[in-house]
Write an enzyme that holds these catalytic residues in place. Structure first.
Site, short mmCIF file in Angstrom:
data_model
loop_
_atom_site.label_atom_id
_atom_site.label_comp_id
_atom_site.label_asym_id
_atom_site.label_seq_id
_atom_site.Cartn_x
_atom_site.Cartn_y
_atom_site.Cartn_z
N ASP A 146 0.83 -1.20 0.00
CA ASP A 146 0.00 0.00 0.00
C ASP A 146 0.87 1.26 0.00
O ASP A 146 0.56 2.24 0.68
CB ASP A 146 -0.93 -0.01 1.22
CG ASP A 146 -2.06 0.99 1.11
OD1 ASP A 146 -2.38 1.39 -0.03
OD2 ASP A 146 -2.60 1.42 2.15
N LEU A 181 -3.63 -6.73 1.65
CA LEU A 181 -2.98 -7.14 0.42
C LEU A 181 -1.58 -6.55 0.33
O LEU A 181 -1.33 -5.45 0.81
CB LEU A 181 -3.79 -6.67 -0.79
CG LEU A 181 -5.09 -7.43 -1.11
CD1 LEU A 181 -5.86 -6.71 -2.20
CD2 LEU A 181 -4.79 -8.87 -1.50
N CYS A 203 -27.10 -10.29 -4.43
CA CYS A 203 -26.97 -9.71 -3.10
C CYS A 203 -26.65 -8.22 -3.18
O CYS A 203 -25.80 -7.80 -3.98
CB CYS A 203 -25.86 -10.44 -2.33
SG CYS A 203 -25.57 -9.78 -0.67
N CYS A 260 -21.56 -8.57 4.86
CA CYS A 260 -21.29 -9.39 3.69
C CYS A 260 -21.40 -10.88 4.04
O CYS A 260 -20.70 -11.36 4.94
CB CYS A 260 -19.91 -9.09 3.14
SG CYS A 260 -19.48 -10.12 1.70
#
EC number: 1.17.99.6
Length: 362
Positions: A146, A181, A203, A260
């Site tokens: 990042d 990540l 969804c 989620c």
């Protein structure tokens, strides 16, 4: 020129994944990303101003489009994921107006240094491994956490780590979305892995739950309305019309992840560094608001929260306290007293939000 046989490359790839697992990485995929289409979509998003005041996102379009420019000899990108969820989560904390909600990724130590150190370590191990197989081959690698204009979600998606969900986060069937990540750019032609199909279906839970309607449609995010952006990246005054929607969220927001369905399969982190510090997983708003700047700096040492700075920290807490006052909770007199006392030495930005908070008394 590739000095290794396919068999050797296959064995190296298996070894690399095993070493990564021993270093705490839950997922590893290899890609040779083609980001021409994705970078163009990203540029269109920026051109619409949906990135808010994150000016760094408007720069280095060429590097996003062609990752190899970050390391000219790159022929593969190895994407890594590390689970960070410290404990099973529920949405209940958001309904306790006297408590502070801090995004789960920020409860522990800053992940950048931890992951970068491990990726650098892994790169050195790979370098040694390859030198044993072929002394003439020089590994070129560079870790990214990042820290550069890298389209990490899209790269990981192209390597088959998962699919980008309707909330624009990367989803994996076995890990949900509660993971960091990182990437290792290398000049070793490992076998690339295939993308997987998306599994969001019909969804719309993440879209429906967003407190500020920042997810304007499937795969569409208006960062200017996103609470994570507002509480961390956005300087100065927060738009009045969004303040009451922020509730008790003082640093980041996880609502779209909390609802989620795929996060039922998320794995808990095994990293001590990602465990909550300063009891931030269950802290009282008033307690946090009473930190002075010296306490803030001391208590957020090594934490991603420090990035926001003391002024934004106080500003966010003032909004949360105002939202608590609107609920007519038992601590109302203490909250009013703390807000008025803070007016004396606070900045103009914080004072503006304190004044707003005091006007919320039900």
């Amino acid at each position: 020129m590739n000095p290794f046989t396919e068999q050797q490359l296959s064995e190296i790839q298996s070894w690399l994944k095993q070493q990564a697992a021993e270093l705490g990485f839950a997922q590893v995929v290899v890609s040779n990303p083609d980001l021409a289409v994705e970078s163009e979509k990203f540029q269109q998003w920026v051109d619409q101003g949906l990135h808010g005041e994150m000016d760094y996102l408007a720069r280095n379009h060429d590097l996003r489009a062609e990752p190899a420019k970050l390391l000219p000899e790159t022929c593969r990108v190895v994407s890594f994921a590390m689970d960070y969820l410290p404990e099973k989560q529920s949405i209940q904390l958001l309904s306790q107006p006297d408590k502070a909600y801090v995004s789960r990724y920020a409860l522990g130590r800053d992940y950048h240094k931890l992951i970068r150190k491990r990726l650098t370590n892994l790169g050195k191990q790979l370098e040694n491994k390859l030198s044993e197989l072929n002394a003439d081959f020089k590994l070129v690698y560079r870790p990214f956490v990042d820290s550069a204009p890298v389209m990490e979600r899209q790269i990981a998606e192209q390597g088959g780590m998962g699919w980008i969900g309707k909330h624009t986060l990367l989803l994996n069937r076995k890990h949900g979305s509660w993971f960091f990540l990182a990437e290792l750019f290398i000049n070793l032609p490992l076998a690339t892995e295939q993308p997987v199909k998306g599994h969001c279906g019909k969804c719309s839970a993440c879209i429906d739950i967003c407190p500020t309607q920042a997810i304007t449609g499937p795969y569409q995010l208006d960062a200017r309305r996103c609470i994570s952006y507002l509480t961390i990246e956005h300087p100065g005054s927060i738009p009045v019309e969004l303040r009451s929607m922020m509730g008790n969220r003082i640093y980041g927001c996880d609502d779209c992840q909390l609802v989620c369905p795929w996060n039922r399969f998320a794995k808990l982190s095994v990293e001590d560094d990602f465990q909550p510090r300063q009891k931030l997983d269950n802290a009282q708003l008033l307690e946090l608001f009473q930190w002075d700047e010296a306490q803030f700096l001391k208590n957020t040492e090594g934490s991603p929260i420090r990035r926001a700075g003391f002024e934004r920290w106080q500003r966010n807490l003032a909004i949360a306290l105002g939202n608590a006052l609107a609920k007519d909770i038992q601590q109302q007199p203490q909250i009013i007293s703390a807000l008025k006392e803070a007016e004396i030495n606070s900045t103009a930005v914080v004072n503006e939000h304190i004044q707003w908070a005091l006007q919320q008394v039900s």
